[in-house]
Design a protein around this motif. Structure first.
Motif, PDB file in Angstrom:
ATOM      1  N   ASP A   1     -23.467 -88.643  39.559  1.00 53.73           N
ATOM      2  CA  ASP A   1     -23.263 -89.884  40.307  1.00 53.73           C
ATOM      3  C   ASP A   1     -23.004 -91.024  39.332  1.00 53.73           C
ATOM      4  O   ASP A   1     -23.909 -91.502  38.674  1.00 53.73           O
ATOM      5  CB  ASP A   1     -24.509 -90.184  41.152  1.00 53.73           C
ATOM      6  N   MET A   2     -21.741 -91.407  39.233  1.00 53.41           N
ATOM      7  CA  MET A   2     -21.411 -92.480  38.285  1.00 53.41           C
ATOM      8  C   MET A   2     -21.090 -93.785  39.006  1.00 53.41           C
ATOM      9  O   MET A   2     -20.574 -94.721  38.402  1.00 53.41           O
ATOM     10  CB  MET A   2     -20.211 -92.059  37.423  1.00 53.41           C
ATOM     11  N   THR A   3     -21.390 -93.848  40.294  1.00 61.35           N
ATOM     12  CA  THR A   3     -21.069 -95.056  41.050  1.00 61.35           C
ATOM     13  C   THR A   3     -21.886 -96.241  40.552  1.00 61.35           C
ATOM     14  O   THR A   3     -22.941 -96.069  39.946  1.00 61.35           O
ATOM     15  CB  THR A   3     -21.362 -94.857  42.550  1.00 61.35           C
ATOM     16  N   GLY A   4     -21.373 -97.417  40.823  1.00 60.02           N
ATOM     17  CA  GLY A   4     -22.067 -98.636  40.417  1.00 60.02           C
ATOM     18  C   GLY A   4     -21.744 -98.988  38.973  1.00 60.02           C
ATOM     19  O   GLY A   4     -21.127 -98.202  38.249  1.00 60.02           O
ATOM     20  N   PRO A   5     -22.155-100.181  38.537  1.00 61.12           N
ATOM     21  CA  PRO A   5     -21.836-100.622  37.176  1.00 61.12           C
ATOM     22  C   PRO A   5     -22.639 -99.887  36.105  1.00 61.12           C
ATOM     23  O   PRO A   5     -23.842 -99.694  36.259  1.00 61.12           O
ATOM     24  CB  PRO A   5     -22.211-102.113  37.181  1.00 61.12           C
ATOM     25  N   SER A   6     -21.954 -99.481  35.047  1.00 61.30           N
ATOM     26  CA  SER A   6     -22.615 -98.806  33.921  1.00 61.30           C
ATOM     27  C   SER A   6     -22.481 -99.663  32.671  1.00 61.30           C
ATOM     28  O   SER A   6     -21.484-100.374  32.483  1.00 61.30           O
ATOM     29  CB  SER A   6     -21.954 -97.458  33.632  1.00 61.30           C
ATOM     30  N   PHE A   7     -23.468 -99.527  31.789  1.00 57.62           N
ATOM     31  CA  PHE A   7     -23.355-100.091  30.435  1.00 57.62           C
ATOM     32  C   PHE A   7     -23.318 -98.910  29.483  1.00 57.62           C
ATOM     33  O   PHE A   7     -24.129 -97.983  29.613  1.00 57.62           O
ATOM     34  CB  PHE A   7     -24.547-100.992  30.105  1.00 57.62           C
ATOM     35  N   CYS A   8     -22.387 -98.925  28.531  1.00 57.72           N
ATOM     36  CA  CYS A   8     -22.230 -97.745  27.669  1.00 57.72           C
ATOM     37  C   CYS A   8     -21.971 -98.139  26.219  1.00 57.72           C
ATOM     38  O   CYS A   8     -21.081 -98.949  25.937  1.00 57.72           O
ATOM     39  CB  CYS A   8     -21.053 -96.914  28.194  1.00 57.72           C
ATOM     40  N   VAL A   9     -22.735 -97.565  25.313  1.00 54.39           N
ATOM     41  CA  VAL A   9     -22.535 -97.778  23.871  1.00 54.39           C
ATOM     42  C   VAL A   9     -21.967 -96.493  23.268  1.00 54.39           C
ATOM     43  O   VAL A   9     -22.447 -95.401  23.588  1.00 54.39           O
ATOM     44  CB  VAL A   9     -23.875 -98.084  23.160  1.00 54.39           C
ATOM     45  N   VAL A  10     -20.958 -96.636  22.408  1.00 54.51           N
ATOM     46  CA  VAL A  10     -20.470 -95.486  21.637  1.00 54.51           C
ATOM     47  C   VAL A  10     -20.453 -95.876  20.168  1.00 54.51           C
ATOM     48  O   VAL A  10     -19.846 -96.890  19.789  1.00 54.51           O
ATOM     49  CB  VAL A  10     -19.040 -95.051  22.061  1.00 54.51           C
ATOM     50  N   THR A  11     -21.128 -95.096  19.326  1.00 53.94           N
ATOM     51  CA  THR A  11     -21.078 -95.368  17.884  1.00 53.94           C
ATOM     52  C   THR A  11     -19.998 -94.487  17.243  1.00 53.94           C
ATOM     53  O   THR A  11     -19.681 -93.415  17.748  1.00 53.94           O
ATOM     54  CB  THR A  11     -22.438 -95.094  17.201  1.00 53.94           C
ATOM     55  N   GLY A  12     -19.454 -94.988  16.141  1.00 55.24           N
ATOM     56  CA  GLY A  12     -18.368 -94.250  15.477  1.00 55.24           C
ATOM     57  C   GLY A  12     -17.155 -94.160  16.378  1.00 55.24           C
ATOM     58  O   GLY A  12     -16.491 -93.126  16.455  1.00 55.24           O
ATOM     59  N   ALA A  13     -16.846 -95.297  17.038  1.00 54.06           N
ATOM     60  CA  ALA A  13     -15.779 -95.292  18.063  1.00 54.06           C
ATOM     61  C   ALA A  13     -14.417 -95.673  17.500  1.00 54.06           C
ATOM     62  O   ALA A  13     -13.462 -95.824  18.244  1.00 54.06           O
ATOM     63  CB  ALA A  13     -16.171 -96.257  19.192  1.00 54.06           C
ATOM     64  N   SER A  14     -14.308 -95.821  16.180  1.00 52.54           N
ATOM     65  CA  SER A  14     -13.049 -96.309  15.606  1.00 52.54           C
ATOM     66  C   SER A  14     -12.015 -95.206  15.391  1.00 52.54           C
ATOM     67  O   SER A  14     -10.860 -95.502  15.070  1.00 52.54           O
ATOM     68  CB  SER A  14     -13.327 -97.017  14.271  1.00 52.54           C
ATOM     69  N   GLN A  15     -12.417 -93.961  15.514  1.00 51.45           N
ATOM     70  CA  GLN A  15     -11.468 -92.852  15.274  1.00 51.45           C
ATOM     71  C   GLN A  15     -12.063 -91.547  15.795  1.00 51.45           C
ATOM     72  O   GLN A  15     -13.185 -91.527  16.315  1.00 51.45           O
ATOM     73  CB  GLN A  15     -11.156 -92.729  13.775  1.00 51.45           C
ATOM     74  N   GLY A  16     -11.301 -90.481  15.643  1.00 50.89           N
ATOM     75  CA  GLY A  16     -11.815 -89.130  15.859  1.00 50.89           C
ATOM     76  C   GLY A  16     -12.468 -88.912  17.219  1.00 50.89           C
ATOM     77  O   GLY A  16     -11.994 -89.364  18.262  1.00 50.89           O
ATOM     78  N   ILE A  17     -13.588 -88.196  17.183  1.00 47.73           N
ATOM     79  CA  ILE A  17     -14.262 -87.789  18.420  1.00 47.73           C
ATOM     80  C   ILE A  17     -14.820 -89.002  19.170  1.00 47.73           C
ATOM     81  O   ILE A  17     -14.770 -89.063  20.399  1.00 47.73           O
ATOM     82  CB  ILE A  17     -15.390 -86.781  18.088  1.00 47.73           C
TER      83      ILE A  17
END
Ligand SMILES: NC(=O)c1ccc[n+]([C@@H]2O[C@H](COP(=O)([O-])OP(=O)(O)OC[C@H]3O[C@@H](n4cnc5c(N)ncnc54)[C@H](OP(=O)(O)O)[C@@H]3O)[C@@H](O)[C@H]2O)c1
Length: 267
Positions: free
Chosen positions: A9-25
């Motif tokens: 259930d992904m409905t509604g507003p989410s807050f999400c952090v991704v580290t190492g987001a500048s390239q690759g995986i």
């Protein structure tokens, strides 16, 4: 407040952090997970290279998702720096308006591949490696939990792990030992916090800068051969392929708390 409701259930507003987001995986996961978010969602992308982060951010941004990116060296950022980064990203938002908070601990590095395991002795170098790959990951996770655990309905934590966390690979003692420690921290957390969804996702061998670095730096003959054959036989996965699987595993929500799920595991 965080409950064990399905990640599906992904409905509604989410807050999400991704580290190492500048390239690759990390870039691929950011783009893939951004597609799942509903209006009012916010993403925070972290790495050192601001330019490359902007490119990831542009690919994630949509009518549903606002994306903030911040250049930070996660090997040296203090707990206060991390908390400030999170709070600055959230400025103007009511945290309790988010239905869920997700964090992808994707940042990672290989460590010294030019030293034999039986000759490892440079403690400052090892400490620096463990700072980025283990200690600061734990510390960032704690800042994230302090903000969200008792506030949002659902907390989701994904650690990008490796087969090397559970299987020794000659010539990669820095990497294997840190991946094992990092994965076990998340497993213990999952054991304690049944209300938080914790996934250890192992992406398989993926065509990124990390693979090139192994080929450039490794002195272990077998390690070089394994990675050379991955490359020559075309068996390396594209980042977007493993990112898609990671998000699919998350949304299917079939994993047990803290489970190590590999790209090659059955559906
Ligand atoms: N590639 C594979 O085959 C494979 C297999 C199993 C697991 N993994 C894991 O998957 C994750 C991503 O790996 P990848 O292959 O995509 O590697 P990559 O292309 O080398 O990406 C690493 C990411 O980490 C960031 N990073 C490195 N040092 C940092 C620092 N000091 N502060 C902040 N960010 C930093 C880099 O960004 P900046 O340089 O901009 O800071 C980059 O975005 C890692 O945890 C890795 O262990 C990879």
């Amino acid at each position: 407040m965080a409950s064990s409701s399905s990640v599906a259930d992904m409905t509604g507003p989410s807050f999400c952090v991704v580290t190492g987001a500048s390239q690759g995986i990390g870039r691929a996961i950011s783009i893939e997970i951004a597609k799942c978010f509903y209006p009012g969602s916010l993403m925070l992308l972290l790495a050192r290279n601001y330019q490359e982060l902007s490119i990831t951010a542009d690919s994630c941004e949509s009518g549903n998702v606002k994306v903030i990116h911040k250049s930070v060296d996660l090997s040296t950022a203090s707990e206060e720096d991390m908390m400030d980064i999170l709070k600055n990203a959230l400025a103007g938002y009511q945290i309790n308006n988010f239905k869920r908070a997700l964090i992808f601990h994707n940042v990672g590095s290989l460590g010294n591949l030019a030293i034999e395991t039986s000759r490892m002795e440079n403690v400052p170098e090892m400490r620096k490696y463990y700072d980025l790959n283990v200690f600061k990951v734990i510390s960032l996770n704690t800042q994230f939990l302090k903000l969200f655990e008792d506030v949002v309905e659902q907390v989701v934590i994904v650690n990008i792990t490796s087969l090397c966390a559970i299987k020794p690979m000659g010539g990669m003692a820095y990497y294997c030992s840190a991946k094992a420690a990092r994965e076990m921290y998340f497993r213990v957390l999952a054991e304690e916090k049944k209300n938080i969804k914790v996934l250890n996702y192992s992406p398989g061998p993926v065509e990124t800068a990390m693979i090139e670095n192994v080929l450039e730096e490794a002195i272990n003959k077998n390690l070089r051969e394994v990675f050379t054959s991955f490359k020559n036989q075309g068996t390396l996965l594209k980042p977007e392929v493993t990112a898609r699987k990671c998000v699919a595993v998350l949304l299917a929500a079939k994993f047990s708390p803290g489970e190590h799920v590999d790209y090659f595991d059955d559906e």
